[in-house]
Design a protein around this motif. Structure first.
Motif, PDB file in Angstrom:
ATOM      1  N   VAL A 332     -38.405  38.829 -62.688  1.00  0.00           N
ATOM      2  CA  VAL A 332     -39.341  39.946 -62.506  1.00  0.00           C
ATOM      3  C   VAL A 332     -40.278  39.665 -61.337  1.00  0.00           C
ATOM      4  O   VAL A 332     -40.614  40.570 -60.560  1.00  0.00           O
ATOM      5  N   MET A 333     -40.695  38.417 -61.201  1.00  0.00           N
ATOM      6  CA  MET A 333     -41.565  38.038 -60.085  1.00  0.00           C
ATOM      7  C   MET A 333     -40.896  38.347 -58.747  1.00  0.00           C
ATOM      8  O   MET A 333     -41.521  38.933 -57.850  1.00  0.00           O
ATOM      9  N   PHE A 334     -39.636  37.983 -58.599  1.00  0.00           N
ATOM     10  CA  PHE A 334     -38.945  38.218 -57.331  1.00  0.00           C
ATOM     11  C   PHE A 334     -38.636  39.692 -57.128  1.00  0.00           C
ATOM     12  O   PHE A 334     -38.719  40.202 -56.002  1.00  0.00           O
ATOM     13  N   ALA A 335     -38.269  40.408 -58.203  1.00  0.00           N
ATOM     14  CA  ALA A 335     -37.984  41.829 -58.074  1.00  0.00           C
ATOM     15  C   ALA A 335     -39.242  42.592 -57.662  1.00  0.00           C
ATOM     16  O   ALA A 335     -39.211  43.408 -56.725  1.00  0.00           O
ATOM     17  N   SER A 336     -40.347  42.339 -58.349  1.00  0.00           N
ATOM     18  CA  SER A 336     -41.593  43.037 -58.017  1.00  0.00           C
ATOM     19  C   SER A 336     -42.090  42.648 -56.636  1.00  0.00           C
ATOM     20  O   SER A 336     -42.611  43.485 -55.890  1.00  0.00           O
ATOM     21  N   GLY A 337     -41.934  41.376 -56.248  1.00  0.00           N
ATOM     22  CA  GLY A 337     -42.350  40.944 -54.918  1.00  0.00           C
ATOM     23  C   GLY A 337     -41.559  41.648 -53.821  1.00  0.00           C
ATOM     24  O   GLY A 337     -42.124  42.050 -52.794  1.00  0.00           O
ATOM     25  N   SER A 338     -40.249  41.820 -54.039  1.00  0.00           N
ATOM     26  CA  SER A 338     -39.425  42.513 -53.048  1.00  0.00           C
ATOM     27  C   SER A 338     -39.820  43.987 -52.938  1.00  0.00           C
ATOM     28  O   SER A 338     -39.872  44.551 -51.837  1.00  0.00           O
ATOM     29  N   ILE A 339     -40.118  44.608 -54.078  1.00  0.00           N
ATOM     30  CA  ILE A 339     -40.522  46.018 -54.066  1.00  0.00           C
ATOM     31  C   ILE A 339     -41.868  46.179 -53.360  1.00  0.00           C
ATOM     32  O   ILE A 339     -42.068  47.118 -52.562  1.00  0.00           O
ATOM     33  N   ILE A 340     -42.811  45.284 -53.624  1.00  0.00           N
ATOM     34  CA  ILE A 340     -44.112  45.330 -52.956  1.00  0.00           C
ATOM     35  C   ILE A 340     -43.954  45.149 -51.451  1.00  0.00           C
ATOM     36  O   ILE A 340     -44.615  45.835 -50.649  1.00  0.00           O
ATOM     37  N   PHE A 341     -43.086  44.232 -51.051  1.00  0.00           N
ATOM     38  CA  PHE A 341     -42.829  43.994 -49.624  1.00  0.00           C
ATOM     39  C   PHE A 341     -42.387  45.290 -48.942  1.00  0.00           C
ATOM     40  O   PHE A 341     -42.853  45.633 -47.842  1.00  0.00           O
ATOM     41  N   LEU A 342     -41.487  46.040 -49.583  1.00  0.00           N
ATOM     42  CA  LEU A 342     -40.993  47.286 -48.999  1.00  0.00           C
ATOM     43  C   LEU A 342     -42.059  48.377 -49.028  1.00  0.00           C
ATOM     44  O   LEU A 342     -42.204  49.142 -48.054  1.00  0.00           O
ATOM     45  N   MET A 343     -42.807  48.470 -50.105  1.00  0.00           N
ATOM     46  CA  MET A 343     -43.827  49.516 -50.225  1.00  0.00           C
ATOM     47  C   MET A 343     -44.913  49.365 -49.166  1.00  0.00           C
ATOM     48  O   MET A 343     -45.402  50.356 -48.613  1.00  0.00           O
ATOM     49  N   LYS A 344     -45.283  48.130 -48.862  1.00  0.00           N
ATOM     50  CA  LYS A 344     -46.348  47.892 -47.882  1.00  0.00           C
ATOM     51  C   LYS A 344     -45.900  48.237 -46.467  1.00  0.00           C
ATOM     52  O   LYS A 344     -46.737  48.510 -45.602  1.00  0.00           O
ATOM     53  N   ARG A 345     -44.606  48.222 -46.213  1.00  0.00           N
ATOM     54  CA  ARG A 345     -44.099  48.445 -44.854  1.00  0.00           C
ATOM     55  C   ARG A 345     -43.406  49.792 -44.683  1.00  0.00           C
ATOM     56  O   ARG A 345     -42.934  50.110 -43.604  1.00  0.00           O
ATOM     57  N   ARG A 346     -43.364  50.582 -45.763  1.00  0.00           N
ATOM     58  CA  ARG A 346     -42.650  51.843 -45.694  1.00  0.00           C
ATOM     59  C   ARG A 346     -43.306  52.829 -44.727  1.00  0.00           C
ATOM     60  O   ARG A 346     -42.634  53.545 -43.972  1.00  0.00           O
ATOM     61  N   LYS A 347     -44.641  52.880 -44.716  1.00  0.00           N
ATOM     62  CA  LYS A 347     -45.336  53.865 -43.895  1.00  0.00           C
ATOM     63  C   LYS A 347     -45.107  53.631 -42.407  1.00  0.00           C
ATOM     64  O   LYS A 347     -44.885  54.575 -41.641  1.00  0.00           O
ATOM     65  N   MET A 348     -45.124  52.356 -41.971  1.00  0.00           N
ATOM     66  CA  MET A 348     -44.990  52.058 -40.546  1.00  0.00           C
ATOM     67  C   MET A 348     -43.538  51.843 -40.124  1.00  0.00           C
ATOM     68  O   MET A 348     -43.179  52.133 -38.980  1.00  0.00           O
ATOM     69  N   SER A 349     -42.713  51.328 -41.032  1.00  0.00           N
ATOM     70  CA  SER A 349     -41.347  50.952 -40.631  1.00  0.00           C
ATOM     71  C   SER A 349     -40.273  51.701 -41.396  1.00  0.00           C
ATOM     72  O   SER A 349     -39.092  51.371 -41.282  1.00  0.00           O
ATOM     73  N   GLY A 350     -40.650  52.704 -42.185  1.00  0.00           N
ATOM     74  CA  GLY A 350     -39.690  53.362 -43.066  1.00  0.00           C
ATOM     75  C   GLY A 350     -38.543  54.047 -42.356  1.00  0.00           C
ATOM     76  O   GLY A 350     -37.482  54.256 -42.955  1.00  0.00           O
ATOM     77  N   LEU A 351     -38.720  54.438 -41.079  1.00  0.00           N
ATOM     78  CA  LEU A 351     -37.661  55.132 -40.353  1.00  0.00           C
ATOM     79  C   LEU A 351     -36.746  54.194 -39.590  1.00  0.00           C
ATOM     80  O   LEU A 351     -35.733  54.632 -39.035  1.00  0.00           O
ATOM     81  N   ARG A 352     -37.087  52.922 -39.547  1.00  0.00           N
ATOM     82  CA  ARG A 352     -36.262  51.963 -38.807  1.00  0.00           C
ATOM     83  C   ARG A 352     -34.995  51.625 -39.597  1.00  0.00           C
ATOM     84  O   ARG A 352     -35.017  51.543 -40.823  1.00  0.00           O
ATOM     85  N   VAL A 353     -33.910  51.410 -38.860  1.00  0.00           N
ATOM     86  CA  VAL A 353     -32.639  51.103 -39.512  1.00  0.00           C
ATOM     87  C   VAL A 353     -32.731  49.796 -40.290  1.00  0.00           C
ATOM     88  O   VAL A 353     -32.199  49.688 -41.404  1.00  0.00           O
ATOM     89  N   ILE A 354     -33.427  48.800 -39.709  1.00  0.00           N
ATOM     90  CA  ILE A 354     -33.504  47.499 -40.385  1.00  0.00           C
ATOM     91  C   ILE A 354     -34.229  47.624 -41.715  1.00  0.00           C
ATOM     92  O   ILE A 354     -33.877  46.971 -42.697  1.00  0.00           O
ATOM     93  N   PHE A 355     -35.230  48.521 -41.780  1.00  0.00           N
ATOM     94  CA  PHE A 355     -35.922  48.740 -43.053  1.00  0.00           C
ATOM     95  C   PHE A 355     -34.998  49.416 -44.050  1.00  0.00           C
ATOM     96  O   PHE A 355     -34.970  49.053 -45.228  1.00  0.00           O
ATOM     97  N   ARG A 356     -34.220  50.407 -43.594  1.00  0.00           N
ATOM     98  CA  ARG A 356     -33.314  51.098 -44.504  1.00  0.00           C
ATOM     99  C   ARG A 356     -32.250  50.147 -45.050  1.00  0.00           C
ATOM    100  O   ARG A 356     -31.868  50.223 -46.211  1.00  0.00           O
ATOM    101  N   VAL A 357     -31.773  49.249 -44.185  1.00  0.00           N
ATOM    102  CA  VAL A 357     -30.791  48.257 -44.637  1.00  0.00           C
ATOM    103  C   VAL A 357     -31.428  47.324 -45.664  1.00  0.00           C
ATOM    104  O   VAL A 357     -30.808  46.996 -46.689  1.00  0.00           O
ATOM    105  N   ALA A 358     -32.670  46.892 -45.401  1.00  0.00           N
ATOM    106  CA  ALA A 358     -33.357  45.993 -46.330  1.00  0.00           C
ATOM    107  C   ALA A 358     -33.529  46.644 -47.694  1.00  0.00           C
ATOM    108  O   ALA A 358     -33.301  46.013 -48.742  1.00  0.00           O
ATOM    109  N   GLU A 359     -33.914  47.927 -47.708  1.00  0.00           N
ATOM    110  CA  GLU A 359     -34.090  48.596 -49.000  1.00  0.00           C
ATOM    111  C   GLU A 359     -32.744  48.829 -49.685  1.00  0.00           C
ATOM    112  O   GLU A 359     -32.637  48.717 -50.914  1.00  0.00           O
TER     113      GLU A 359
END
Length: 477
Positions: A332-359
């Motif tokens: 749960v620690m790793f799952a929630s940490g990964s989700i938080i990582f994506l949520m914090k960067r979605r606004k600035m990097s959400g349209l980038r291909v590398i972000f879409r691949v990461a998610e």
């Protein structure tokens, strides 16, 4: 420290999530094997040493095929007699009645050991073991930086839970609550696991040469195909067991390993944390005593202690459940940490291909991996019982579902519909989890509406609870 914690944690976190999930399941590998072979009754008669000789024809056949079979004696966790051998990935088991030695008709399955092998090698041998050992080092870095980040507000973070706050705030609370109370366990498992596999990261030869040997193995290093060999008929085992118990102690023999040059009676490793590796050897020809092996050097004892703490074979049911719970909270620690990582960067990097691949990869590695795990249990009950190479079919179902989940996660993410990908896979996960109990009831011989406190009830109830939690996540997504 924040940058280090976030990036190292995310890069290694998806793999470590899989490692912690499989490690938690491997704590109950023996019990899961019993769930995966429902034809075997929950109770077993008392063990009779005379039953050992009834297993010798199968043992001899495996020896001729080039295998190294061993007989596991009945224990509190598994009261049946079993002949086991390793097929290169899993320990395949053949169960016997511990009193009469009668062969029990049970389905061929990869068993709970599938999760044990997946936990530390990813079923890729030295390559996977090296990758997971490196991830263990990354885990120590992530935990160390996380402790520094939360050190000042540790008490307030633990006492403040806001499940109905904004999504980011709620996930941060989940991350802290799943991390901080179980930090000692995570550090212990990361350190002991990395220590056990240290030779893959720090080989006792030139590191460059070691990498070259891994990437480009010499033809002489390839494993030759197993050839049929002639072996003498093994001597009667009950007298040898009685002789071994004079050294190892009454009822202290764990398994009997059949090697070309010796019969090895190994000591039970369920009394103390240190895996002693003590065994008594006999000749496979006439059964005369060969040697008593007890490794007691300081270096060996340290290795045995690390392995004992990590493998937890000595623990009782209560401590084993604590290991399981701690491992799940680590996941749960790793799952929630990964989700938080994506949520914090979605606004600035959400349209980038590398972000879409990461998610997309996150969708495939978190709900997708759990979906594949449930599919493994479903495949065990739905595949034809007499299917050839049935255990491989179970494994193929697992990896096929995982690959499909990862591909669909990537597609939905690249199409900017990642929430739909999350919802679909979490919904399927909730369905498979909740319906595992009815599946068990309708496919297990002699199943009763009133569950006894057995491995069947424990597995079904855990799956039901997990399904209800997942259903709530879908509702709030």
């Amino acid at each position: 420290m924040g940058w280090l914690h976030a990036w190292v944690g995310f890069i290694a976190g998806l793999l470590l999530f899989c490692v912690f999930v499989t490690g938690s399941l491997a704590v109950f590998d023996t019990e899961l094997t019993r769930w995966l072979q429902p034809e075997i009754p929950p109770e077993a008669p008392a063990f009779s040493p005379q039953s050992l000789d009834h297993t010798l024809p199968v043992v001899h056949e495996l020896l001729v095929q080039g295998e190294k079979p061993f007989i596991t004696l009945p224990s509190q966790r598994d009261p049946f007699l079993r002949v086991q051998h390793h097929d290169g990935y899993e320990f395949l088991t053949i169960p016997y009645n511990p009193q009469t030695g009668e062969l029990l008709q049970a389905r061929d399955t990869a068993g709970g050991k599938f999760f044990y092998d997946l936990h530390y090698t990813l079923r890729t041998g030295i390559y996977g073991a090296t990758l997971i050992a490196a991830a263990g080092l990354a885990l120590l870095v992530t935990v160390g930086s996380g402790i520094i980040i939360h050190l000042r507000g540790l008490v307030s973070d633990l006492l403040l839970v806001r499940p109905f706050a904004s999504r980011l705030r709620a996930w941060l609370d989940v991350h802290v609550l799943a991390s901080v109370p179980f930090i000692p366990f995570v550090i212990m498992m990361a350190y002991t696991g990395t220590f056990i596999r240290a030779r893959t990261l720090f080989p006792p030869v030139s590191y460059i040469s070691s990498i070259h040997n891994i990437v480009s193995p010499h033809p002489t290093e390839l494993v030759p195909p197993k050839k049929k060999r002639e072996f003498p008929v093994s001597p009667s085992l009950p007298p040898l067991l009685q002789e071994a118990e004079k050294t190892l102690g009454k009822d202290q023999t764990s398994f009997i390993l059949f090697l070309p040059q010796s019969l090895l009676f190994s000591r039970l490793d369920m009394s103390v944390p240190r895996l002693k590796g003590e065994h008594v050897d006999f000749s496979p020809v006439d059964g005369h005593f060969l040697r008593h092996v007890l490794l007691s050097t300081p270096v060996t004892q340290t290795q045995q202690l690390m392995e004992g703490i990590h493998y937890a074979r000595w623990t009782g049911p209560g401590l084993r459940w604590l290991y399981f719970l701690s491992g799940i909270m680590g996941a749960v620690m790793f799952a929630s940490g990964s989700i938080i990582f994506l949520m914090k960067r979605r606004k600035m990097s959400g349209l980038r291909v590398i972000f879409r691949v990461a998610e997309g990869l996150t969708i495939g590695f978190i709900p997708g991996f759990l979906l594949a795990t449930l599919a493994f249990f479903w495949a065990n009950r739905l595949l034809p019982v007499f299917l050839p190479e049935r255990h491989l079919a179970e494994v193929h179902c697992f990896f096929t579902i995982w690959a499909l989940c990862t591909v669909t996660g990537l597609i939905w993410s690249l199409l900017h519909h990642s929430r739909r990908g999350w919802r679909m896979q979490l919904s399927a996960l909730a369905f498979l989890s909740i319906c595992l109990t009815p599946l068990d009831f309708f496919t297990r011989p002699g199943a009763s509406i009133f569950h006894a406190p057995t491995v069947f009830a424990a597995t079904d109830l855990c799956a039901l609870f997990f399904g209800l939690v997942t259903l709530e996540m879908v509702r709030r997504l």
